[in-house]
Design an enzyme around this catalytic site. Structure first.
Site, short mmCIF file in Angstrom:
data_model
loop_
_atom_site.label_atom_id
_atom_site.label_comp_id
_atom_site.label_asym_id
_atom_site.label_seq_id
_atom_site.Cartn_x
_atom_site.Cartn_y
_atom_site.Cartn_z
N ARG A 60 -10.57 4.61 29.26
CA ARG A 60 -10.85 6.03 29.06
C ARG A 60 -11.61 6.66 30.22
NH1 ARG A 60 -12.95 6.02 22.75
NH2 ARG A 60 -10.92 5.69 21.77
N GLU B 231 -24.61 4.90 16.64
CA GLU B 231 -24.43 5.59 17.90
C GLU B 231 -25.74 6.11 18.51
OE1 GLU B 231 -21.54 9.05 19.86
OE2 GLU B 231 -21.38 8.57 17.72
N LEU C 286 -16.88 2.00 15.05
CA LEU C 286 -17.11 1.85 13.62
C LEU C 286 -17.67 0.48 13.25
CD1 LEU C 286 -13.99 3.73 12.17
CD2 LEU C 286 -16.33 4.58 12.42
#
Length: 576
Positions: free
Chosen positions: A292, A379, A395
């Protein structure tokens, strides 16, 4: 309603602040070990938070798609993709816990997609050696949150009190230990004091600090800021992940992710305004199928160098994906926005959007911060993912460290210390000082978000970061004068002001950390230092709060759990 006129006092063993996946899992685990738990939700319990927005994969090395997969392989993939900046103890604990978390969720009623013979159906994504992503029809996060909420609500054995619409503003310390927290009840306007033997922060990331983000509106980082103000160390605050492909047009969809990472593997294509498939030039073999951070960087550069589309993006094209109609039926949420908003094309203008907070509160393998009585999970923490995060690792991170933090907090209770009236008076005074006529909150908020995206986003430079530093210093002065106008119901304005205060303070830590790291690594890319510097910068940046601002130090990364052949990859990390 009289704002902060009344005070509500509550007492528990474990206070969990934040009701997403990490918070819910921490509450369940703490209650299983006999603790009286209060779980606070900034919004509506089960409906607010970022977990509901997570659409696709949940990485766990169960080995159903390929028996060669294992927790060790997941750990190694996580560290390689994290550009070797991960805390090795945390990454290993995460990978070891991931499989168990799958069965925990199944026990809570989560329905995973499976093959006809009952094996988990696992998907692949860039950076995974083997298909590892479990899912539930692109509603994985939503289904997971629902399962956790049901488990909390239906159990009569547990002592979990859920407090909705409660905004926690301050952690309270006594004798160097966190003993509880103070907040505002949205509905009654009352000040709320909660005394706890241990506190767990599970407040999520800070995407709303950036002008283009796919995070929900509550992701403002106040949990990280509260920990910082309470004396906890922060780590890797220069690291922030952007998702490469989000709408830039139409304006109503700006920042919303167009498609999942899985389609990069299957043949998704990107073109600039001149019709050039630009990723072929940089990565002839991988093309769009790269991590990414790399894809985000090259999309941003195409736009910045004048090869972008009319609305400031690049073109994403899904029309040449093999068996596209079948994939489209299997992956309906990929096209949810197209169907809902009537976008009638399979070719969209896209640009990167802020997606995930990689840095945060520094924790150990039991979720403990550097302040006694304070834990963190999910997070809002740093260290697990290093300089970049694999798709599908978010997750299970929440589940893994929610569980270990909840268990340790329950089994190691601190003293029950009353929150004294002076602490309440200070909190009330600080909050009410934000009501009045001076610098509008919206002005400070908007200016901060714009400069963070421009100068402290995907592409950075010493010059741009220095400009951001000066601008943020000016904003800190404005934030001190920031006010929300009195109104019939001033609560909402006060919350925005408190969130903006937190974001401005954290922005200073982010900028100083980005200036200190004179290299490019993962999500941190500097045009004046475009290569990774493994000799000097296999180090984490740790931030502590002082009256003069953030104090930064560095600590070396220990590659102790990696096999020699994996460590050898570190030498090639400049290309990664």
């Amino acid at each position: 309603m009289t704002m902060l006129g009344d005070t509500q006092r509550r007492v528990c063993d474990v206070l969990v602040i934040g009701s997403g996946a990490a918070g819910c899992r921490a509450a369940i685990e703490a209650a299983e070990y006999g603790a009286r738990v209060i779980l606070t939700s900034k919004g509506v319990f089960g409906k607010s938070g970022t977990t509901n927005l997570a659409c696709v994969v949940y990485d766990a090395a169960v080995g159903h798609a390929d028996p060669r997969d294992s927790p060790r392989v997941q750990f190694e993939d996580t560290v390689i993709y994290g550009r070797f900046l991960n805390n090795q103890d945390l990454a290993k604990r995460f990978a070891d816990e991931a499989i168990k978390s799958v069965y925990d969720l199944e026990r809570y009623g989560m329905e995973w997609w499976k093959t006809e013979d009952g094996r988990f159906l696992q998907l692949t994504s860039p950076g995974l050696r083997y298909p590892r992503g479990l899912h539930n029809n692109e509603e994985t996060g939503k289904k997971m949150q629902q399962a956790l909420v049901r488990e909390i609500r239906r159990s009569t054995r547990r002592t979990i009190e859920v407090s909705e619409d409660l905004f926690i503003t301050d952690l309270v310390r006594a004798d160097g230990r966190v003993i509880g927290a103070i907040g505002i009840d949205y509905k009654s306007g009352a000040l709320v004091a909660i005394e706890a033997r241990n506190v767990i922060l599970a407040t999520g990331g800070l995407g709303m600090m950036y002008s283009v983000t796919d995070m929900e509106a509550g992701a403002t980082g106040e949990g990280i800021a509260m920990a910082y103000r309470a004396g906890a160390e922060l780590i890797d605050m220069e690291m922030h992940q952007f998702f490469p492909t989000a709408f830039v047009h139409p304006e109503s969809l700006r920042g919303i992710i167009v498609t999942s990472s899985a389609l990069w593997v299957l043949g998704l294509k990107l073109y600039n305004a001149a019709g050039e498939r630009f990723m072929e030039k940089y990565y002839p073999e991988e093309q769009e199928n790269v991590p990414r951070d790399i894809l985000s960087r090259h999309i941003f550069l195409e736009i910045a160098e004048g090869r972008g589309t009319e609305h400031g993006g690049v073109w994403i094209d899904t029309r040449d994906i093999p068996n596209f109609d079948a994939i489209r039926k299997e992956r309906p949420r990929t096209y949810l926005w197209k169907d809902r908003f009537g976008v009638k094309t399979d070719r969209f203008e896209v640009a990167p959007t802020y997606h995930y907070t990689l840095g945060g509160i520094r924790i150990d393998v039991d979720g403990r911060t550097t302040v006694a009585g304070l834990y963190a999970a999910g997070e809002c923490t740093g260290g697990v993912h290093g300089a970049n995060r694999l798709a599908g690792n978010a997750l299970p991170d929440c589940m893994a460290f929610g569980r270990v933090a909840g268990r340790h907090a329950a089994l190691h209770p601190g003293p029950q210390v009353p929150i004294d009236d002076q602490e309440l008076a200070r909190a009330r005074q600080r909050i009410l000082a934000l009501v009045g006529d001076a610098v509008p909150v919206v002005r400070v908020n908007r200016r901060l978000r714009e400069l963070m995206y421009r100068h402290v986003g995907i592409i950075r430079s010493g010059e741009g970061l220095a400009a951001a530093r000066e601008a943020i210093r000016a904003l800190r002065h404005q934030a001190a004068e920031m006010r929300t106008p009195p109104a019939a119901s001033p609560t909402f304005g006060l919350l925005r002001a408190l969130e903006t205060e937190a974001m401005v303070e954290l922005a200073e830590v982010i900028v100083e950390s980005a200036l200190l790291r004179t290299e490019s690594r993962g999500a941190h890319y500097r045009t004046d230092y475009p290569a990774a510097d493994n000799a000097n910068w296999l180090r984490n940046i740790v931030a502590r709060r002082t009256p003069e601002g953030p104090s930064l130090t560095t600590v070396p990364v220990d590659l102790k759990y990696l096999r020699p052949e994996v460590v050898a990859i570190e030498a090639q990390s400049a290309r990664l």
